[in-house]
Design a protein around this motif. Sequence first.
Motif, PDB file in Angstrom:
ATOM      1  N   PRO A 142     -24.223  93.950 -12.791  1.00 36.06           N
ATOM      2  CA  PRO A 142     -24.146  95.081 -11.600  1.00 36.06           C
ATOM      3  C   PRO A 142     -25.182  95.917 -10.878  1.00 36.06           C
ATOM      4  CG  PRO A 142     -23.030  95.096 -13.796  1.00 36.06           C
ATOM      5  CD  PRO A 142     -24.228  93.637 -13.214  1.00 36.06           C
ATOM      6  N   VAL A 143     -26.857  95.631 -11.666  1.00 38.27           N
ATOM      7  CA  VAL A 143     -27.865  96.189 -11.370  1.00 38.27           C
ATOM      8  C   VAL A 143     -28.948  95.979  -9.771  1.00 38.27           C
ATOM      9  CG1 VAL A 143     -29.672  97.546 -12.551  1.00 38.27           C
ATOM     10  CG2 VAL A 143     -27.901  98.027 -13.726  1.00 38.27           C
ATOM     11  N   VAL A 144     -28.081  94.276  -9.941  1.00 36.16           N
ATOM     12  CA  VAL A 144     -29.447  93.746  -9.479  1.00 36.16           C
ATOM     13  C   VAL A 144     -28.127  93.247  -7.933  1.00 36.16           C
ATOM     14  CG1 VAL A 144     -30.413  92.497  -8.667  1.00 36.16           C
ATOM     15  CG2 VAL A 144     -30.395  92.926 -10.988  1.00 36.16           C
ATOM     16  N   ALA A 145     -27.285  93.452  -8.062  1.00 37.32           N
ATOM     17  CA  ALA A 145     -26.144  93.334  -6.349  1.00 37.32           C
ATOM     18  C   ALA A 145     -26.136  94.286  -5.161  1.00 37.32           C
ATOM     19  CB  ALA A 145     -24.982  93.149  -7.342  1.00 37.32           C
ATOM     20  N   PRO A 146     -26.305  95.469  -5.796  1.00 35.13           N
ATOM     21  CA  PRO A 146     -26.731  96.077  -4.640  1.00 35.13           C
ATOM     22  C   PRO A 146     -28.360  96.072  -3.899  1.00 35.13           C
ATOM     23  CG  PRO A 146     -25.540  97.476  -6.284  1.00 35.13           C
ATOM     24  CD  PRO A 146     -26.080  96.051  -7.049  1.00 35.13           C
ATOM     25  N   TYR A 147     -29.064  96.231  -4.392  1.00 34.50           N
ATOM     26  CA  TYR A 147     -30.011  95.702  -3.702  1.00 34.50           C
ATOM     27  C   TYR A 147     -30.477  94.593  -3.127  1.00 34.50           C
ATOM     28  CZ  TYR A 147     -31.415  99.353  -7.409  1.00 34.50           C
ATOM     29  OH  TYR A 147     -31.641 100.940  -6.831  1.00 34.50           O
ATOM     30  N   ALA A 148     -29.972  93.162  -3.820  1.00 31.40           N
ATOM     31  CA  ALA A 148     -29.963  91.208  -3.261  1.00 31.40           C
ATOM     32  C   ALA A 148     -29.070  91.979  -2.347  1.00 31.40           C
ATOM     33  CB  ALA A 148     -29.234  91.326  -3.981  1.00 31.40           C
ATOM     34  N   ILE A 169     -27.640  88.751 -21.317  1.00 32.44           N
ATOM     35  CA  ILE A 169     -28.916  89.242 -20.017  1.00 32.44           C
ATOM     36  C   ILE A 169     -27.816  89.645 -18.528  1.00 32.44           C
ATOM     37  CG2 ILE A 169     -30.388  90.054 -19.200  1.00 32.44           C
ATOM     38  CD1 ILE A 169     -32.571  88.628 -21.285  1.00 32.44           C
ATOM     39  N   GLY A 170     -26.951  88.609 -18.756  1.00 30.09           N
ATOM     40  CA  GLY A 170     -26.508  88.239 -17.317  1.00 30.09           C
ATOM     41  C   GLY A 170     -25.768  89.557 -17.183  1.00 30.09           C
ATOM     42  N   PRO A 171     -24.312  89.697 -17.597  1.00 28.82           N
ATOM     43  CA  PRO A 171     -23.454  91.103 -17.454  1.00 28.82           C
ATOM     44  C   PRO A 171     -24.059  92.722 -17.096  1.00 28.82           C
ATOM     45  CG  PRO A 171     -22.833  89.340 -19.256  1.00 28.82           C
ATOM     46  CD  PRO A 171     -23.531  89.008 -18.405  1.00 28.82           C
ATOM     47  N   ALA A 172     -25.263  92.237 -18.112  1.00 26.94           N
ATOM     48  CA  ALA A 172     -25.772  94.004 -18.150  1.00 26.94           C
ATOM     49  C   ALA A 172     -26.832  94.089 -16.335  1.00 26.94           C
ATOM     50  CB  ALA A 172     -26.966  94.180 -19.160  1.00 26.94           C
ATOM     51  N   VAL A 173     -27.607  92.345 -16.481  1.00 26.23           N
ATOM     52  CA  VAL A 173     -28.239  92.924 -15.347  1.00 26.23           C
ATOM     53  C   VAL A 173     -27.598  92.486 -13.466  1.00 26.23           C
ATOM     54  CG1 VAL A 173     -30.327  91.659 -14.130  1.00 26.23           C
ATOM     55  CG2 VAL A 173     -30.172  91.866 -16.949  1.00 26.23           C
TER      56      VAL A 173
END
Length: 154
Positions: free
Chosen positions: A35-41, A29-33
């Motif tokens: 890139p999506v979560v990093a900008p928000y973080a 799950i990590g490689p898919a999640v």
Amino acid sequence: MARKAKQVDGEARITPKKAKNAIAVAKVIGPAVIPVVAPYAVRAAGAARELYDRYQARKLGVSVDQLGEYTGRGAALHARIAGLAQGLGELRKSSKASEADVSFATDAQGTLEQLSATVRAAERMPASRRKPAHRAVAGELDRLEGQLLHRLGL
């Protein structure tokens, strides 16, 4: 005794099998999640830092742009000294200032330079010596601020 009975009745919370399963799930799950979560973080971290900087600036009584100038344990004292120096400059430029006021401003400016040097020197002192030095400087600043306010008519 009760502790051993608890472990016998139920399974331990983290077992080697559960840890392996969690790592396997994270690898998938990590490689898919990420890139999506990093900008928000990153955006959330930036917003939190901005709020903290505004809080620090408000606490010191300076603008956020000037926050970098006042660091260390004596930051609040340095900010007070800078504010008092600015007030003395305004007293000198005032059209209502008498010669006694200008003389006070000149004397107080020399005192502020000494206090600033004291605060800088106290930065490298152990806490048992730094705290009394900071209290003494704060007391002297209180006295000078009171006199300045009196001379400004406030």
